[in-house]
Design an enzyme around this catalytic site. Sequence first.
Site, mmCIF file in Angstrom:
data_model
loop_
_atom_site.group_PDB
_atom_site.id
_atom_site.type_symbol
_atom_site.label_atom_id
_atom_site.label_comp_id
_atom_site.label_asym_id
_atom_site.label_seq_id
_atom_site.Cartn_x
_atom_site.Cartn_y
_atom_site.Cartn_z
ATOM 1 N N GLY A 41 -35.297 -4.827 18.292
ATOM 2 C CA GLY A 41 -34.476 -3.997 19.166
ATOM 3 C C GLY A 41 -34.620 -2.545 18.778
ATOM 4 C CE LYS A 42 -38.034 3.479 19.369
ATOM 5 N NZ LYS A 42 -39.449 3.844 19.580
ATOM 6 C CD GLN A 44 -28.614 6.662 23.386
ATOM 7 O OE1 GLN A 44 -27.546 6.893 22.864
ATOM 8 N NE2 GLN A 44 -28.855 6.879 24.661
ATOM 9 N N GLY A 46 -31.229 3.651 16.070
ATOM 10 C CA GLY A 46 -32.028 2.994 15.055
ATOM 11 C C GLY A 46 -32.821 1.817 15.559
ATOM 12 C CG ASP A 156 -17.992 -2.640 21.713
ATOM 13 O OD1 ASP A 156 -17.725 -2.540 22.932
ATOM 14 O OD2 ASP A 156 -19.067 -2.245 21.229
#
Length: 778
Positions: A41-42, A44, A46, A156
């Site tokens: 996963g990428k 904003q 890391g 969350d």
Amino acid sequence: MSSGSKEGGGGSPAYHLPHPHPHPPQHAQYVGPYRLEKTLGKGQTGLVKLGVHCITGQKVAVKIVNREKLSESVLMKVEREIAILKLIEHPHVLKLHDVYENKKYLYLVLEHVSGGELFDYLVKKGRLTPKEARKFFRQIVSALDFCHSYSICHRDLKPENLLLDEKNNIRIADFGMASLQVGDSLLETSCGSPHYACPEVIKGEKYDGRRADMWSCGVILFALLVGALPFDDDNLRQLLEKVKRGVFHMPHFIPPDCQSLLRGMIEVEPEKRLSLEQIQKHPWYLGGKHEPDPCLEPAPGRRVAMRSLPSNGELDPDVLESMASLGCFRDRERLHRELRSEEENQEKMIYYLLLDRKERYPSCEDQDLPPRNDVDPPRKRVDSPMLSRHGKRRPERKSMEVLSITDAGSGGSPVPTRRALEMAQHSQRSRSVSGASTGLSSSPLSSPRSPVFSFSPEPGAGDEARGGGSPTSKTQTLPSRGPRGGGAGEQPPPPSARSTPLPGPPGSPRSSGGTPLHSPLHTPRASPTGTPGTTPPPSPGGGVGGAAWRSRLNSIRNSFLGSPRFHRRKMQVPTAEEMSSLTPESSPELAKRSWFGNFISLDKEEQIFLVLKDKPLSSIKADIVHAFLSIPSLSHSVLSQTSFRAEYKASGGPSVFQKPVRFQVDISSSEGPEPSPRRDGSSGGGIYSVTFTLISGPSRRFKRVVETIQAQLLSTHDQPSVQALADEKNGAQTRPAGTPPRSLQPPPGRSDPDLSSSPRRGPPKDKKLLATNGTPLP
């Protein structure tokens, strides 16, 4: 947080991994024994990379957090997430195995699950059958029930934070927004994602985190059954209004008993909202009891004996550090008093849970590590010496490498130069409950902090009273920590001169905590690999000569490895008073604002120029004022005949959601000195330069505002960009033709992170509730 296909925290680390073809083994990157492979996963903030154990082949997900690119408050939330994950052991909660760190990055070694996000699964399958939706829902409720029993609120919950394993069982991830709700206290921080946040959170009121989680669960259950969200709108303002009203359409195909459950969970009044106990007794929830699923069995409770500690008993430093990271035990005296009381209380429950975790899963040095050529390899956070439940110290579990270093200091075999330096540095690193919280600097503009708790049973019973250089003392209990990765003999460098450490006077203690300057474990006996020169034998007794050489070695090592950085990115528009107290303890409101901010620091003055030709000065000024007045929520003041000060911010909402953009507008003549204005304020035509200078606020939003003003100045007609800016401020997004208005299909990639988030997927991981700069909350 994610271990499958989710985003992670931290900036983009400098890992160059294989593209189509593998590199030779010597070029592989390692975090401890784990070889880093593809990116899972990428986001904003890391990366999450796949890690494979070099011996066992075990797969893990390594979340890489770039300390230098995140604000201090976000890093503190990462530490809180680590501490919370150590409290939770449940089959439907993502596990945290270990924590590694070096000067630049923090590595969280997490459980790897291969099924991806529940969101993607829902997009692929559309709405689920009631049977499958009930299976997922019961697993979520089971995990939440366990968390709430230990006063942990997630805050969350959304399909993006629910992962699936290879058997399609739920794993709750991303506890970055989680919080401990102590006793009957209420939470204040407005966080979460707008489509899943409850009305009281959106309104900025104090709220019960458990009730807030129940609302989010109801929205998730609705999405599973319908394939759409109960509250959805392209305009963020309208979306928030819908959430506050709590009115939604209930499709006819939802079973009647499930409809009553949904209405009870998605209830605007928190007091009327169903609790976890009521949900677990609901007929629709109990309807799946006969469905066989071994993963639905309740997790065995962790039973720990809570005893009162004797007045002279020693408190475990790792557990105290983890409790400090939780953020709700800031009163040291009260915590000390509660832990030593005879009655059972929440402080003792948390303390013994963390101590039990440390005893069952001790974090020791890695024994079998692959060859490493890194300058600053990641080092594992290890435990301090173990304490028994009665405060008695236990023998420390030391790896062979630690034993070789400590024994070498007393006449044993010599240690290789490079390894000795690495292990000496590692012995001084922050320690935690098997990877729990370490000593982050409490201020982004100051030196690192001393230990958060320093309880000593007697004034003279500390390490210094026992003698830091005692021949029998081979370990440290709770040293006053220096910079991460730095040695014990170096002083924290000031932000203006980080590469030149300033050692203290010889023989003087290094910190106010009373810790001796040097410990037996941290006397460098060799210089780093590649350092010209050799280390002379230390002076007898460690006198001035030894201190000078240690200072020189520290200086060389800092120039070789790079100094730690304590100046984090500035929070949004702090005032002079806030700058003097940038700690969550002293300024909780600032900490809340920093979480919603985009953490953009202005490294240089940003200016935009506009040249106007054949237009009198009075006309230019009138057009500028007209442009100011045409933009909603923009106020301005006149500084002089050719200067204006403007501020663009949301109005009517809580201050925590406001991100003002302040800038100055100056008009100057491009043909020599400024022409004198006439009596009516006008001047002859000519060439004028209009300069827009950003004073504070997000750079991207500043550019959008200036573009709107430019459109007004360059044309006499109304420009659609004015309305576009207003729509953007309200959270509107432009849909391409043919896009279905209500569905849970994944949004296309966006290049502007400051634009409002897609209602289908929720805002980016780090943006949370505030999706746009200056978005007002009615």
